[in-house]
Write an enzyme that holds these catalytic residues in place. Structure first.
Site, PDB file in Angstrom:
ATOM      1  N   CYS A  88       0.853  -1.190   0.000  1.00 16.10           N
ATOM      2  CA  CYS A  88       0.000   0.000   0.000  1.00 16.10           C
ATOM      3  C   CYS A  88       0.887   1.236   0.000  1.00 16.10           C
ATOM      4  O   CYS A  88       1.846   1.308   0.763  1.00 16.10           O
ATOM      5  CB  CYS A  88      -0.879  -0.017   1.252  1.00 16.10           C
ATOM      6  SG  CYS A  88      -1.966   1.408   1.389  1.00 16.10           S
ATOM      7  N   HIS A 130      -9.425  -3.672  -1.495  1.00 18.08           N
ATOM      8  CA  HIS A 130      -8.374  -2.962  -0.756  1.00 18.08           C
ATOM      9  C   HIS A 130      -8.683  -1.457  -0.728  1.00 18.08           C
ATOM     10  O   HIS A 130      -8.577  -0.820   0.330  1.00 18.08           O
ATOM     11  CB  HIS A 130      -7.016  -3.244  -1.430  1.00 18.08           C
ATOM     12  CG  HIS A 130      -5.859  -2.474  -0.859  1.00 18.08           C
ATOM     13  ND1 HIS A 130      -4.779  -3.094  -0.263  1.00 18.08           N
ATOM     14  CD2 HIS A 130      -5.598  -1.137  -0.810  1.00 18.08           C
ATOM     15  CE1 HIS A 130      -3.913  -2.161   0.139  1.00 18.08           C
ATOM     16  NE2 HIS A 130      -4.378  -0.977  -0.183  1.00 18.08           N
ATOM     17  N   GLU A 131      -9.071  -0.912  -1.882  1.00 18.35           N
ATOM     18  CA  GLU A 131      -9.323   0.537  -1.958  1.00 18.35           C
ATOM     19  C   GLU A 131     -10.590   0.924  -1.202  1.00 18.35           C
ATOM     20  O   GLU A 131     -10.618   1.961  -0.531  1.00 18.35           O
ATOM     21  CB  GLU A 131      -9.396   1.002  -3.420  1.00 18.35           C
ATOM     22  CG  GLU A 131      -8.143   0.737  -4.255  1.00 18.35           C
ATOM     23  CD  GLU A 131      -6.841   1.239  -3.638  1.00 18.35           C
ATOM     24  OE1 GLU A 131      -6.876   2.160  -2.813  1.00 18.35           O
ATOM     25  OE2 GLU A 131      -5.782   0.678  -3.977  1.00 18.35           O
ATOM     26  N   HIS A 134     -10.026   1.419   2.391  1.00 21.20           N
ATOM     27  CA  HIS A 134      -9.493   2.747   2.749  1.00 21.20           C
ATOM     28  C   HIS A 134     -10.620   3.720   3.070  1.00 21.20           C
ATOM     29  O   HIS A 134     -10.482   4.564   3.952  1.00 21.20           O
ATOM     30  CB  HIS A 134      -8.675   3.326   1.592  1.00 21.20           C
ATOM     31  CG  HIS A 134      -7.249   2.870   1.544  1.00 21.20           C
ATOM     32  ND1 HIS A 134      -6.344   3.161   2.542  1.00 21.20           N
ATOM     33  CD2 HIS A 134      -6.559   2.154   0.621  1.00 21.20           C
ATOM     34  CE1 HIS A 134      -5.152   2.647   2.223  1.00 21.20           C
ATOM     35  NE2 HIS A 134      -5.264   2.016   1.061  1.00 21.20           N
TER      36      HIS A 134
END
Ligand code: ZN
Length: 160
Positions: A88, A130-131, A134
């Site tokens: 990341c 994953h995004e 965030h």
């Protein structure tokens, strides 16, 4: 260039806000800057909080072209999961294995504001998850099964 936000900056832990449509010029400009930043920092994806704004936008460098996902959500996940190494831009130098569903059904708005529903799989599904994490204040290191590189760095970041 938009500066990268890295751990332990607390804004990475804040939930992001929905983006209203149609997009304002300000948000359109920010999206352009996000795409430039993703390419310059050589990321496969980037979420808005990583470059200073807690709003629900992610960009992914797909095989075809950079793709923008506004208000992205994961609606459904496959029972089957696999384990892959992730890194990341906000956790520099740290890599580790994360288990994630292989197939996800997602919803988002495109740049014109259309609501899109699609099924993503394998690598794209992983990057999308994953995004979106965030946007919910979650980092891959929260889910990591095993750190494969940079365990010492991670320790330093968490001590700050
Ligand atoms: Zn990330």
């Amino acid at each position: 260039m938009l500066p990268l936000v890295t751990i332990p900056n607390p804004s990475l832990r804040q939930p992001s806000q929905p983006v209203s449509l149609p997009l304002t010029q300000d948000v359109k400009d920010f999206i352009k800057d996000m795409v430039v930043a993703m390419i310059e920092y050589d990321g496969v994806g980037l979420a808005a909080p990583q470059v200073g704004r807690n709003i629900n936008i992610i960009v992914i460098n797909t095989e075809e072209a950079p793709t923008v996902y506004i208000n992205p959500v994961v609606k459904k996940t496959s029972w089957r999961k696999d384990k892959q190494e992730e890194g990341c831009l906000s956790v520099p130098g740290v890599f580790g294995v994360v288990r994630r569903p292989i197939i996800v059904t997602v919803e988002y708005n495109d740049l014109e504001g259309n609501l899109i529903s699609e099924e993503l799989n394998s690598f794209l599904a992983r990057v999308f998850q994953h995004e979106v994490d965030h946007l919910n204040g979650i980092l891959f290191t929260d889910k990591v099964l095993e750190i494969t590189k940079g365990a010492d760095l991670l320790e330093q970041y968490l001590k700050k």
